[in-house]
Design a protein around this motif. Structure first.
Motif, mmCIF file in Angstrom:
data_model
loop_
_atom_site.group_PDB
_atom_site.id
_atom_site.type_symbol
_atom_site.label_atom_id
_atom_site.label_comp_id
_atom_site.label_asym_id
_atom_site.label_seq_id
_atom_site.Cartn_x
_atom_site.Cartn_y
_atom_site.Cartn_z
ATOM 1 N N MET A 1 -15.440 13.502 35.690
ATOM 2 C CA MET A 1 -14.249 14.501 33.952
ATOM 3 C C MET A 1 -14.882 15.703 33.687
ATOM 4 O O MET A 1 -16.204 15.510 33.588
ATOM 5 N N ILE A 2 -14.081 16.429 33.612
ATOM 6 C CA ILE A 2 -14.695 17.576 33.566
ATOM 7 C C ILE A 2 -14.643 18.269 32.381
ATOM 8 O O ILE A 2 -13.668 17.679 30.838
ATOM 9 N N LYS A 3 -15.686 18.289 31.459
ATOM 10 C CA LYS A 3 -16.077 18.290 29.979
ATOM 11 C C LYS A 3 -16.034 20.358 29.616
ATOM 12 O O LYS A 3 -15.638 20.570 30.220
ATOM 13 N N ALA A 4 -15.759 19.596 28.205
ATOM 14 C CA ALA A 4 -15.710 21.843 27.934
ATOM 15 C C ALA A 4 -16.992 22.045 28.051
ATOM 16 O O ALA A 4 -18.228 20.884 28.150
ATOM 17 N N LEU A 5 -17.233 23.225 27.765
ATOM 18 C CA LEU A 5 -18.680 23.928 28.247
ATOM 19 C C LEU A 5 -19.762 23.472 27.164
ATOM 20 O O LEU A 5 -18.982 24.098 25.589
ATOM 21 N N ARG A 6 -20.756 23.452 26.984
ATOM 22 C CA ARG A 6 -22.281 23.536 25.668
ATOM 23 C C ARG A 6 -21.734 24.630 25.082
ATOM 24 O O ARG A 6 -21.080 25.805 25.755
ATOM 25 N N GLY A 7 -22.062 23.749 23.806
ATOM 26 C CA GLY A 7 -21.271 25.070 23.225
ATOM 27 C C GLY A 7 -20.140 25.706 22.409
ATOM 28 O O GLY A 7 -20.073 26.595 21.682
ATOM 29 N N MET A 8 -19.072 24.727 23.206
ATOM 30 C CA MET A 8 -17.969 25.079 22.929
ATOM 31 C C MET A 8 -16.799 23.851 22.333
ATOM 32 O O MET A 8 -17.452 22.480 22.786
ATOM 33 N N LYS A 9 -16.318 23.907 21.665
ATOM 34 C CA LYS A 9 -15.515 22.633 21.414
ATOM 35 C C LYS A 9 -14.440 22.753 21.301
ATOM 36 O O LYS A 9 -13.299 23.820 21.151
ATOM 37 N N ASP A 10 -13.531 21.516 21.396
ATOM 38 C CA ASP A 10 -11.566 21.587 20.768
ATOM 39 C C ASP A 10 -11.525 21.787 19.646
ATOM 40 O O ASP A 10 -12.151 21.134 18.539
ATOM 41 N N THR A 11 -10.569 22.189 19.100
ATOM 42 C CA THR A 11 -10.203 22.310 17.873
ATOM 43 C C THR A 11 -8.752 21.364 17.606
ATOM 44 O O THR A 11 -7.314 21.682 17.624
ATOM 45 N N ILE A 12 -9.652 19.355 17.420
ATOM 46 C CA ILE A 12 -7.991 18.638 17.576
ATOM 47 C C ILE A 12 -7.944 18.370 16.007
ATOM 48 O O ILE A 12 -8.938 18.007 15.845
ATOM 49 N N SER A 13 -6.859 17.562 15.723
ATOM 50 C CA SER A 13 -6.418 16.837 14.204
ATOM 51 C C SER A 13 -8.178 15.782 14.078
ATOM 52 O O SER A 13 -8.264 15.203 15.527
ATOM 53 N N PRO A 14 -8.478 15.666 12.426
ATOM 54 C CA PRO A 14 -8.173 16.654 11.773
ATOM 55 C C PRO A 14 -9.181 18.287 11.405
ATOM 56 O O PRO A 14 -8.502 18.911 10.412
ATOM 57 N N MET A 15 -9.859 17.719 12.772
ATOM 58 C CA MET A 15 -10.092 19.317 12.493
ATOM 59 C C MET A 15 -8.624 20.871 12.111
ATOM 60 O O MET A 15 -9.075 21.581 11.771
ATOM 61 N N SER A 16 -8.068 20.762 12.849
ATOM 62 C CA SER A 16 -6.651 21.401 13.364
ATOM 63 C C SER A 16 -6.343 21.780 12.067
ATOM 64 O O SER A 16 -5.790 22.638 11.998
ATOM 65 N N GLN A 17 -6.202 20.317 11.534
ATOM 66 C CA GLN A 17 -5.375 20.235 10.072
ATOM 67 C C GLN A 17 -6.347 21.944 8.868
ATOM 68 O O GLN A 17 -5.704 22.174 8.512
ATOM 69 N N LYS A 18 -7.647 21.667 9.394
ATOM 70 C CA LYS A 18 -8.089 22.089 8.490
ATOM 71 C C LYS A 18 -8.346 23.525 8.688
ATOM 72 O O LYS A 18 -8.328 24.355 7.959
ATOM 73 N N TYR A 19 -8.432 23.841 10.082
ATOM 74 C CA TYR A 19 -8.489 25.188 10.639
ATOM 75 C C TYR A 19 -7.173 25.350 10.140
ATOM 76 O O TYR A 19 -7.195 26.936 9.063
ATOM 77 N N ASN A 20 -5.872 25.204 10.487
ATOM 78 C CA ASN A 20 -4.838 25.461 9.631
ATOM 79 C C ASN A 20 -4.232 26.264 8.256
ATOM 80 O O ASN A 20 -4.306 27.264 7.437
ATOM 81 N N TYR A 21 -5.029 25.053 7.246
ATOM 82 C CA TYR A 21 -5.191 25.399 6.129
ATOM 83 C C TYR A 21 -5.852 26.133 5.391
ATOM 84 O O TYR A 21 -5.936 27.288 4.798
ATOM 85 N N PHE A 22 -7.108 26.612 6.227
ATOM 86 C CA PHE A 22 -8.289 27.384 6.313
ATOM 87 C C PHE A 22 -7.321 28.705 6.149
ATOM 88 O O PHE A 22 -7.113 29.417 5.398
ATOM 89 N N ILE A 23 -7.145 28.877 7.474
ATOM 90 C CA ILE A 23 -6.640 30.643 8.082
ATOM 91 C C ILE A 23 -4.873 30.654 7.005
ATOM 92 O O ILE A 23 -5.393 31.732 6.349
ATOM 93 N N LYS A 24 -4.203 29.001 6.928
ATOM 94 C CA LYS A 24 -3.231 29.984 5.971
ATOM 95 C C LYS A 24 -3.290 30.339 3.885
ATOM 96 O O LYS A 24 -3.490 31.812 3.775
ATOM 97 N N ASN A 25 -4.380 29.511 3.843
ATOM 98 C CA ASN A 25 -5.103 30.003 2.535
ATOM 99 C C ASN A 25 -5.746 31.408 2.193
ATOM 100 O O ASN A 25 -5.793 32.259 1.587
ATOM 101 N N THR A 26 -6.851 31.489 3.571
ATOM 102 C CA THR A 26 -7.442 32.797 2.683
ATOM 103 C C THR A 26 -6.833 33.564 3.697
ATOM 104 O O THR A 26 -7.035 35.545 2.818
ATOM 105 N N THR A 27 -5.702 33.967 4.591
ATOM 106 C CA THR A 27 -4.620 35.273 5.029
ATOM 107 C C THR A 27 -3.533 35.337 3.502
ATOM 108 O O THR A 27 -3.787 36.613 2.844
ATOM 109 N N ASP A 28 -3.082 34.278 2.788
ATOM 110 C CA ASP A 28 -2.672 34.689 1.421
ATOM 111 C C ASP A 28 -3.619 35.835 0.418
ATOM 112 O O ASP A 28 -3.075 36.287 0.047
#
Ligand code: HAM
Length: 403
Positions: A1-28
């Protein structure tokens, strides 16, 4: 199985929800302070980072993802955002527009080949701002106030650490004096030996206990500031006090990038581990000229998004939009047509499989939909949609939207 490189992460739910929430509110928040979005390439010429972040920094010395592209160019994945924004500022000749102020914000991936550990990744994300053309220390206050507003919004506990690194008038003589004092000290680590010649103030940043002990009595730049730096620092600290923004003066705070002068700051949080800086920044009044532009005062900061997201909860999302499901194979065509109409205005999830009502209600629940819309055999015959409001628990039949 091919895995993400060491020290690199996917941003998937629920982290992606947090990510969008952060970007939206910080942008505002940053938009309220007059910042506008800028996007610069992730890949730049290596020379850009050597000249800006600096040869003496760990970033340039050890951590760059650097390679030769197919055209033979020496390129590098950006280790930070400031250098690219300044390059863009100069390339678009914004330095030549007299008296104009420019305020930019950006967010995206940065790359540093560090040893991965908690809070330290090789690909991480920053939200940063860069302000050009404002010399006044009030801009420094405003930037710090803005970071405080962001961290308060996300209910982050922090300590603000502040220092002044002096300017082209007071720094050189201090640096020469420090250099000669350092040359009399034996036993500094290898990194400090190198820093001693390239950028001596970086020795104060050394994590080695022995070095800290050896340099503890050396003078700090804060005590050799010229009148202008002193008065700017006083304006900054007294304004922070009047705004009730707590800070600590840390004369060891020199930052790991070479371009800073005058104000330097870091927001650290006890809720993080060893990598406790959630945001950092400062003034860099000479970087525009180092990159061949016209001398332009500038200041900025960046927040480490992963570090911040580690300290916040996934936002509570309310049910939203529709879930469309069919209970009969024949109804799927019609379901798709009806859903397409709804989608013009509403968020719609469609299930393409015939399922029981119970299974569809479960699906609607999983999709966090407010309404579950169903077409079964009878509904198809009567040209009706059965809709359940999953919040109010009410059901109704409505005519097909399109016949
Ligand atoms: P920096 O202090 O190198 O500054 O990085 C800013 C923030 O990025 C750090 O406080 C930290 O939260 C996060 N960060 C840094 N390295 C990593 C890593 N390996 N893994 C996870 N998070 C990390 C700068 O980059 C400057 N460009 C900030 C700036 C903008 N100064 C003026 N304008």
């Amino acid at each position: 199985m091919i895995k993400a490189l060491r020290g690199m992460k996917d941003t998937i739910s629920p982290m992606s929800q947090k990510y969008n929430y952060f970007i939206k509110n910080t942008t505002d928040i940053v938009k309220k302070y007059g910042f506008e979005f800028i996007e610069t390439p992730i890949l730049e010429e290596t020379a850009l980072f050597k000249r800006s972040v600096g040869e003496s920094s760990d970033i340039v010395g050890k951590e760059m993802y650097q390679f030769t592209d197919k055209g033979g160019n020496n390129v590098c994945l950006r280790p930070e955002g400031t250098a690219g924004v300044v390059r863009s500022f100069v390339e678009h000749k914004l330095d030549k527009t007299q008296g104009q102020k420019y305020r930019f914000f950006y967010h995206g991936a940065m790359f540093r080949y560090e040893r991965p550990q908690k809070g330290r990744l090789r690909q991480f994300h920053q939200f940063g701002v860069e302000s050009f053309g404002e010399e006044s220390a009030y801009e420094d206050v405003s930037i710090i106030q803005m970071i405080k507003e962001i961290l308060d919004f996300f209910e982050i506990n922090y300590t603000l650490k502040l220092n002044s690194l002096g300017c082209k008038d007071c720094m050189p003589s201090y640096r020469d004096d420090l250099k000669s004092k350092l040359s009399l000290i034996d036993g500094l680590c290898e990194d400090c030996q190198r820093r001693k010649d390239t950028n001596p103030i970086r020795v104060f940043d050394c994590k080695n206990q022995n070095c800290q002990e050896l340099i503890k009595d050396l003078p700090r730049i804060k005590d050799s500031l010229c009148e202008s730096c002193k008065s700017d620092f006083e304006t900054l600290t007294s304004m922070l006090e009047s705004l009730d923004i707590k800070y600590e003066i840390d004369s060891n705070l020199v930052r790991g990038l070479d371009y800073y002068n005058k104000t330097a700051f870091e927001f650290v949080s006890g809720d993080l581990g060893a990598q406790n800086a959630v945001a950092g920044g400062g003034r860099y009044d000479r970087l525009v000229e180092f990159l061949d532009g016209k001398t332009t005062p500038a200041i900025g900061f960046a927040i480490g998004i992963e570090r911040l997201l580690d300290m916040i909860e996934t936002p509570q999302t309310t049910r939203e939009g529709y879930y469309f499901g069919a209970m009969d194979e024949e109804a799927i065509n019609e379901l798709f047509k009806q859903a397409t109409q709804f989608r013009k205005e509403k968020k719609v999830n469609i299930s393409y499989e015939k399922k029981s009502l119970k299974a569809h209600l479960k699906g609607a629940d999983k999709a966090n939909a407010r309404y579950c819309a169903i077409i079964g055999e009878n509904e198809l015959k009567d040209k009706k949609l059965w809709i359940k409001d999953l919040e109010l628990k009410e059901e109704k039949l409505i005519d097909f939207f399109v016949q």
